[in-house]
Design an enzyme around this catalytic site. Structure first.
Site, short mmCIF file in Angstrom:
data_model
loop_
_atom_site.label_atom_id
_atom_site.label_comp_id
_atom_site.label_asym_id
_atom_site.label_seq_id
_atom_site.Cartn_x
_atom_site.Cartn_y
_atom_site.Cartn_z
N LYS A 146 0.81 -1.23 0.00
CA LYS A 146 0.00 0.00 0.00
C LYS A 146 0.84 1.28 0.00
O LYS A 146 0.38 2.31 -0.49
CB LYS A 146 -0.95 0.01 1.19
CG LYS A 146 -0.29 0.16 2.57
CD LYS A 146 -1.32 0.08 3.69
CE LYS A 146 -0.67 0.24 5.06
NZ LYS A 146 -0.22 1.62 5.30
N ARG A 151 -6.24 2.33 17.49
CA ARG A 151 -6.77 2.33 16.14
C ARG A 151 -7.79 1.20 16.10
O ARG A 151 -8.70 1.17 16.91
CB ARG A 151 -5.67 2.18 15.08
CG ARG A 151 -6.07 2.74 13.71
CD ARG A 151 -4.97 2.68 12.68
NE ARG A 151 -4.76 1.32 12.19
CZ ARG A 151 -3.94 1.02 11.20
NH1 ARG A 151 -3.24 1.97 10.60
NH2 ARG A 151 -3.79 -0.23 10.80
#
Length: 358
Positions: free
Chosen positions: A36, A131
């Site tokens: 990514k 997160r």
């Protein structure tokens, strides 16, 4: 040739991947190669394949679809928590998926059942970085829910994220705790989990220093492969290549100007009030690259004596007074990107991507 350019050296990235896989195997750890950070171009997927990665991981389904069309023989993992709007694609294209919500697990299991396709889920736990992830107190309810899902969605393991949101680092203590969550979840599942995924590049750093528990057997590695670097620990891995890519930009103006702006100073185009030091008149250049193309703060000049002054959306101002070369209009300057600059340049349609090396 159209500038600016992100020039990527495939051979050096491939060598990084080979080294990382070999070093991790010594510790009983397998790696997912994370693409990514550089937008999962097919050339990168090919490089990761050549390095020996069996599982390619990315955060975007569009990237996974593109890579799978080129390399259907590889396995693919979605490492961003999936949106319900993309679950059909996840079930169709992915072999692994990170999940942190029970409703998502249930819905994805139904999609897999309809397709009669097996997908492996890694249950994420929040180990303090705040997160994604379940809290450990949710394990009893989670375990009961998992007993009701279709066997086409197999719970393959547990995982955790570190350093990305709040800067919390992986340690022997919090990863041992993660392993205990896996053991607790196994009691509800009735079988042993295959994967304890202990994070990413920062966890590889800890592995090299002997700070991972033996129960961790999988990591998700991107930055170390692509740049040979770990931002979390500010560590240039000595065993890896760091000169894996450069960003090149063309000079569109070169002249001597004052270093202190003339006139009343207000906010710049990005809402900041810039501060400058009066260093007299100095030779400076303007490059045809700006904040619309790349995160300027993530660039390090590779040409001796060149220093970044500031940037606007389309222009990068550099000090050339102490440069080793007498730069002229049209000359090319080079910069080493960090992870943020690589990420932004790779996604910008205005930056040409060139992949070199076999």
């Amino acid at each position: 040739m159209s500038y600016p350019i992100l020039r990527v050296h495939r051979d050096k990235i491939r060598e990084n991947g080979e080294i990382l896989i070999k070093e991790s195997a010594k510790n009983g750890i397998t790696l997912w190669g994370v693409t990514k950070g550089i937008s999962a171009f097919p050339e990168i997927a090919q490089t990761f394949k050549e390095a020996g990665f069996k599982v390619i991981a990315d955060s975007r389904m569009a990237n996974i679809r593109r890579m799978k069309e080129c390399f259907p023989e590889l396995e693919y993992a979605l490492i961003r928590i999936p949106m319900h709007s993309e679950l059909d694609e996840v079930a169709e294209l992915c072999d692994y998926c990170l999940i942190s919500e029970t409703p998502t697990i249930m819905a994805l299991a139904e999609k897999c059942e309809k397709l009669a396709k097996t997908l492996k889920a890694v249950i994420m736990f929040d180990m303090g970085d705040l997160r994604e992830g379940f809290w450990h107190t949710e394990i009893p309810n989670l375990g009961k829910a998992l007993g009701k899902i279709s066997p086409y969605l197999k719970i393959a393991g547990v995982g955790a994220n570190f350093s990305c949101a709040s800067g919390v680092l992986p340690t022997r203590e919090n990863l041992t705790q993660l392993s205990s969550y896996a053991a607790e979840l196994e009691k509800y599942l009735g079988y042993k989990l295959e994967i304890i995924s202990g994070g990413g590049t920062c966890s590889f750093h800890q592995m090299l220093h002997g700070r991972l528990p033996q129960t961790v057997n999988s990591l998700r590695i991107g930055e170390a492969v692509l740049l040979g670097y770990d931002t979390a620990f500010n560590d240039n891995f000595s065993i890896l290549n760091h000169d894996t890519m450069e960003i090149e930009a063309e000079l569109v103006e070169v002249r001597t100007k004052p270093t202190l702006p003339i006139g009343l100073i207000g906010h710049d185009a990005f809402g900041n009030v810039p501060v400058f030091e009066d260093r007299g008149n100095r030779r400076r250049g303007i490059l045809a690259i700006g904040k619309q193309d790349v995160r300027i703060e993530g660039l390090v000049p590779l040409d001796e004596g060149v220093k970044i002054i500031t940037a606007s959306s389309d222009h990068l101002l550099v000090d050339l007074e102490d440069a080793a070369i007498d730069y002229k209009l049209g000359d090319i300057l080079r910069f080493r990107p960090d992870y943020t600059a690589m990420l932004s340049a790779s996604t910008s349609p205005y930056v040409t991507k060139i992949f070199e090396g076999k």
